[in-house]
Write a protein that holds these residues in place. Structure first.
Motif, mmCIF file in Angstrom:
data_model
loop_
_atom_site.group_PDB
_atom_site.id
_atom_site.type_symbol
_atom_site.label_atom_id
_atom_site.label_comp_id
_atom_site.label_asym_id
_atom_site.label_seq_id
_atom_site.Cartn_x
_atom_site.Cartn_y
_atom_site.Cartn_z
ATOM 1 N N LYS A 1 -12.040 -6.403 12.541
ATOM 2 C CA LYS A 1 -10.847 -6.102 13.337
ATOM 3 C C LYS A 1 -9.825 -5.282 12.563
ATOM 4 O O LYS A 1 -8.780 -4.923 13.100
ATOM 5 N N VAL A 2 -10.093 -5.041 11.298
ATOM 6 C CA VAL A 2 -9.147 -4.282 10.486
ATOM 7 C C VAL A 2 -9.250 -2.806 10.844
ATOM 8 O O VAL A 2 -10.327 -2.231 10.819
ATOM 9 N N ASP A 3 -8.125 -2.247 11.205
ATOM 10 C CA ASP A 3 -8.092 -0.821 11.504
ATOM 11 C C ASP A 3 -7.192 -0.166 10.460
ATOM 12 O O ASP A 3 -5.974 -0.200 10.567
ATOM 13 N N CYS A 4 -7.831 0.372 9.437
ATOM 14 C CA CYS A 4 -7.067 0.886 8.296
ATOM 15 C C CYS A 4 -6.114 1.997 8.729
ATOM 16 O O CYS A 4 -4.964 2.040 8.298
ATOM 17 N N ALA A 5 -6.586 2.868 9.593
ATOM 18 C CA ALA A 5 -5.754 4.003 10.007
ATOM 19 C C ALA A 5 -4.495 3.506 10.718
ATOM 20 O O ALA A 5 -3.401 4.025 10.504
ATOM 21 N N GLN A 6 -4.665 2.462 11.523
ATOM 22 C CA GLN A 6 -3.519 1.919 12.267
ATOM 23 C C GLN A 6 -2.518 1.268 11.319
ATOM 24 O O GLN A 6 -1.304 1.425 11.470
ATOM 25 N N ILE A 7 -3.044 0.549 10.304
ATOM 26 C CA ILE A 7 -2.171 -0.087 9.313
ATOM 27 C C ILE A 7 -1.330 0.976 8.617
ATOM 28 O O ILE A 7 -0.114 0.838 8.457
ATOM 29 N N ASP B 1 10.999 5.254 3.654
ATOM 30 C CA ASP B 1 10.970 5.666 2.253
ATOM 31 C C ASP B 1 9.617 5.432 1.600
ATOM 32 O O ASP B 1 9.459 5.634 0.405
ATOM 33 N N ILE B 2 8.634 5.011 2.367
ATOM 34 C CA ILE B 2 7.280 4.966 1.830
ATOM 35 C C ILE B 2 6.618 6.272 2.248
ATOM 36 O O ILE B 2 6.445 6.528 3.444
ATOM 37 N N VAL B 3 6.311 7.086 1.238
ATOM 38 C CA VAL B 3 5.904 8.445 1.574
ATOM 39 C C VAL B 3 4.393 8.597 1.701
ATOM 40 O O VAL B 3 3.905 9.555 2.260
ATOM 41 N N TRP B 4 3.669 7.635 1.153
ATOM 42 C CA TRP B 4 2.207 7.759 1.218
ATOM 43 C C TRP B 4 1.601 6.365 1.232
ATOM 44 O O TRP B 4 2.015 5.502 0.464
ATOM 45 N N VAL B 5 0.667 6.143 2.124
ATOM 46 C CA VAL B 5 -0.001 4.839 2.213
ATOM 47 C C VAL B 5 -1.493 5.062 2.339
ATOM 48 O O VAL B 5 -1.946 5.992 2.994
ATOM 49 N N SER B 6 -2.246 4.207 1.677
ATOM 50 C CA SER B 6 -3.691 4.235 1.863
ATOM 51 C C SER B 6 -4.167 2.795 1.993
ATOM 52 O O SER B 6 -3.788 1.940 1.200
ATOM 53 N N ALA B 7 -4.934 2.526 3.022
ATOM 54 C CA ALA B 7 -5.481 1.177 3.198
ATOM 55 C C ALA B 7 -6.991 1.263 3.143
ATOM 56 O O ALA B 7 -7.591 2.160 3.731
ATOM 57 N N SER B 8 -7.584 0.371 2.372
ATOM 58 C CA SER B 8 -9.039 0.374 2.288
ATOM 59 C C SER B 8 -9.538 -1.048 2.121
ATOM 60 O O SER B 8 -8.819 -1.916 1.624
ATOM 61 N N LYS C 1 -0.529 3.910 9.712
ATOM 62 C CA LYS C 1 0.456 4.457 10.654
ATOM 63 C C LYS C 1 1.630 3.509 10.807
ATOM 64 O O LYS C 1 2.784 3.931 10.795
ATOM 65 N N ASP C 2 1.324 2.215 10.975
ATOM 66 C CA ASP C 2 2.391 1.227 11.171
ATOM 67 C C ASP C 2 3.341 1.201 9.992
ATOM 68 O O ASP C 2 4.565 1.168 10.170
ATOM 69 N N ILE C 3 2.785 1.210 8.794
ATOM 70 C CA ILE C 3 3.644 1.128 7.607
ATOM 71 C C ILE C 3 4.505 2.375 7.492
ATOM 72 O O ILE C 3 5.703 2.300 7.229
ATOM 73 N N ARG C 4 3.910 3.517 7.753
ATOM 74 C CA ARG C 4 4.668 4.772 7.648
ATOM 75 C C ARG C 4 5.800 4.804 8.671
ATOM 76 O O ARG C 4 6.876 5.337 8.438
ATOM 77 N N LYS C 5 5.516 4.242 9.831
ATOM 78 C CA LYS C 5 6.489 4.247 10.908
ATOM 79 C C LYS C 5 7.657 3.320 10.577
ATOM 80 O O LYS C 5 8.812 3.650 10.829
ATOM 81 N N GLU C 6 7.325 2.163 10.014
ATOM 82 C CA GLU C 6 8.347 1.142 9.766
ATOM 83 C C GLU C 6 9.230 1.518 8.572
ATOM 84 O O GLU C 6 10.430 1.344 8.610
ATOM 85 N N TYR C 7 8.601 2.000 7.518
ATOM 86 C CA TYR C 7 9.356 2.264 6.287
ATOM 87 C C TYR C 7 9.449 3.769 6.053
ATOM 88 O O TYR C 7 8.450 4.419 5.766
#
Lengths: 94, 421
Positions: free
Chosen positions: B141-147, B157-164, B149-155
């Motif tokens: 159920k983990v959708d890395c791309a969505q995570i 000042d977080i300029v880059w996120v990678s979930a794996s 997107k969510d983090i970038r949207k919420e914060y």
């Protein structure tokens, strides 16, 4: 007999002229000795005799006679065998 | 190593070959592609190892060579299984073990953050939980791309996120913007207030020492004395006609650096007396384990101490880094003490007051305020010690305020001017 010998010689010359591996063309045995404790023999026909001081292996056209101490065949397959132990001498005889 | 494991899995036997011509037996074996190893002569016979598969093909060879074969040793998994074939529970639990391993590995057990400094793991975890991303969720159920997107949207000042997904761990790598605060202010201000014209007014009384205007019309000069609320830079720029009459106004957001000498009153009082605690050896301990709402404790806190302190420490158990279990353990301690009133010495008081003042000055300097002079003095009475005085500062005194809009009036005048012409 003479014809066979001639044939053999022709084959040998052909092989060396075309620089082809002799173990493939002529079926010559390949003996690899590593130090004084390990021998690898490829392209052989079979074992004739095997004790812990003497191993005789039949190859195409001649025999390989390996003398030593505590000789043991590590493995033995259709195309390769490995012998370990203290090697004293290796002879080729008809 | 690998070879020996493979041999064990397939199973192998050690046999002794006796008879008239064991060499012939060996040659036939190699002819039939039966793998032999560890061949040792043993008197008139040979001993050797052979795979189970090869051993099953041996019968015709034995008949042909008139040799006799003695089975000496059986090694390997097939023999092991055969030996314990009646232990059904063992195999059942083995299967269960494999099944559970498979089942458990289909969950996320841990969320690992990397590169976050400003946002703590706990904050990010809480945020992810609102997006239904938490430990013990299904891996599928983990959708890395969505995570991401969510983090970038919420914060912002977080300029880059990678979930794996790393095994059963969700790894989130983050790059924060280092000079976040300034940019936030700038961009936030721009977006909101481009339409809204602003003046800069004085936040304090003072004497202007330097003025750099970027936009707006400065209303003061260096050396002017201003009081709180005075307009320093006006956001209303006059549009002047050829006859030097004002025909209209343009409004804009004022921007300027204005520094002024200001004064500030400083006062700090501390008491000369204090209570000193003398801890006694007697204390009561209570240890407890909390599982969900269920509490198991040992010891007691009941006491008849005159004065006491209660210390509590609690730890929650977790698996890995972020999978908190509903189990916590802790300890409560009641310590008894006696208190006596004591008086600080003069040196101590002086030291404390000057330390406080230094701390205060440091804070001002961090805000970009310069201290030019101070007249702070320490007075010590019987009951209290006070540091009082004036600070002479140099600081930015600007404060934003909305510009007064007086366009309509002027427009009417404009028209009248035009008709005159």
């Amino acid at each position: 007999m003479g014809k066979e010998k001639e044939n053999e010689r022709l084959k040998e010359r052909l092989a060396s002229a075309a620089s082809m591996p002799k173990d493939v063309v002529l079926g010559a045995a390949v003996v690899t000795i590593i130090g004084a404790g390990e021998v690898c023999i490829e392209n052989y026909r079979g074992i004739i005799e095997y004790t812990d001081i003497l191993i005789r292996v039949q190859t195409k056209g001649y025999q390989i006679k390996l003398q030593g101490k505590n000789l043991q065949i590590e493995y033995y397959t259709n195309d390769e065998m490995k012998i370990t132990g203290k090697i004293v001498s290796l002879e080729y005889c008809k | 190593m690998i070879q020996s494991i493979i041999r064990y899995m397939h199973g192998y036997v050690k046999i002794r070959v006796e008879g008239y011509s064991p060499e012939r037996f060996l040659n036939l074996c190699s002819y039939h592609q039966i793998y032999i190893w560890g061949l040792t002569p043993c008197g008139n016979a040979y001993e050797m190892y052979m795979s189970l598969k090869g051993f099953r093909k041996l019968r015709p060879i034995v008949r042909k060579t008139h040799t006799r074969i003695v089975l000496i040793l059986r090694v390997g998994l097939p023999f092991f299984i055969h030996k314990y074939r009646k232990r059904k529970l063992f195999f059942l639990s083995l299967l269960l073990c494999l099944g559970l391993l498979y089942l458990y590995s289909s969950f996320i057990w841990d969320i690992h953050f990397e590169g976050n400094e400003k946002w703590t793991n706990e904050t990010l975890l809480e945020f992810l939980e609102t997006k239904e991303v938490s430990p013990h969720m299904l891996k599928s159920k983990v959708d890395c791309a969505q995570i991401v997107k969510d983090i970038r949207k919420e914060y912002d000042d977080i300029v880059w996120v990678s979930a794996s997904i790393d095994g059963s761990r969700l790894r989130i790598q983050i790059k924060e913007n280092e000079d976040t605060f300034r940019e936030e202010e700038d961009t936030g201000g721009d977006q909101e207030e481009t339409k809204q014209p602003t003046d800069l007014i004085a936040a304090k009384d003072g004497v202007i020492t330097s003025i750099i205007t970027r936009s707006g019309v400065p209303q003061v000069h260096v050396g002017d004395t201003v009081s709180k609320g005075d307009v320093l830079v006006s956001g209303r720029v006059e549009v002047v006609s050829d006859s030097l009459e004002v025909v209209g106004y343009q409004y804009q957001k004022s921007d300027a650096d204005i520094f002024a000498d200001t004064q500030m009153h400083y006062e700090d009082t501390i008491s000369t007396k204090y209570k000193k605690k003398y801890y006694e050896k007697s204390q009561k301990n209570l240890y407890y384990v909390k599982i969900g709402s269920w509490l198991l404790s040992g010891g007691t806190l009941k006491n008849n101490y005159k004065e006491w302190e209660l210390h509590t420490s609690e730890h929650q158990l977790k698996l890995g880094e972020s999978f908190y279990l509903p189990i916590s353990y802790g300890r409560k301690v009641v310590k008894s003490y006696n208190s006596k009133e004591k008086t600080h010495t003069k040196e101590e008081l002086q030291k404390e007051l000057s330390e406080n003042f230094e701390q205060f000055s440091k804070k001002l300097q961090e805000k970009g305020i310069q201290i030019k002079e101070n007249s702070v003095k320490i007075h010590i009475d019987q009951n209290a010690a006070t540091a009082v005085g004036e600070l002479f500062l140099n600081e930015s005194i600007t404060e934003e305020a909305n510009t007064e809009i007086i366009e309509i009036e002027r427009n009417e005048q404009d028209e009248s001017v035009r008709t005159d012409d």
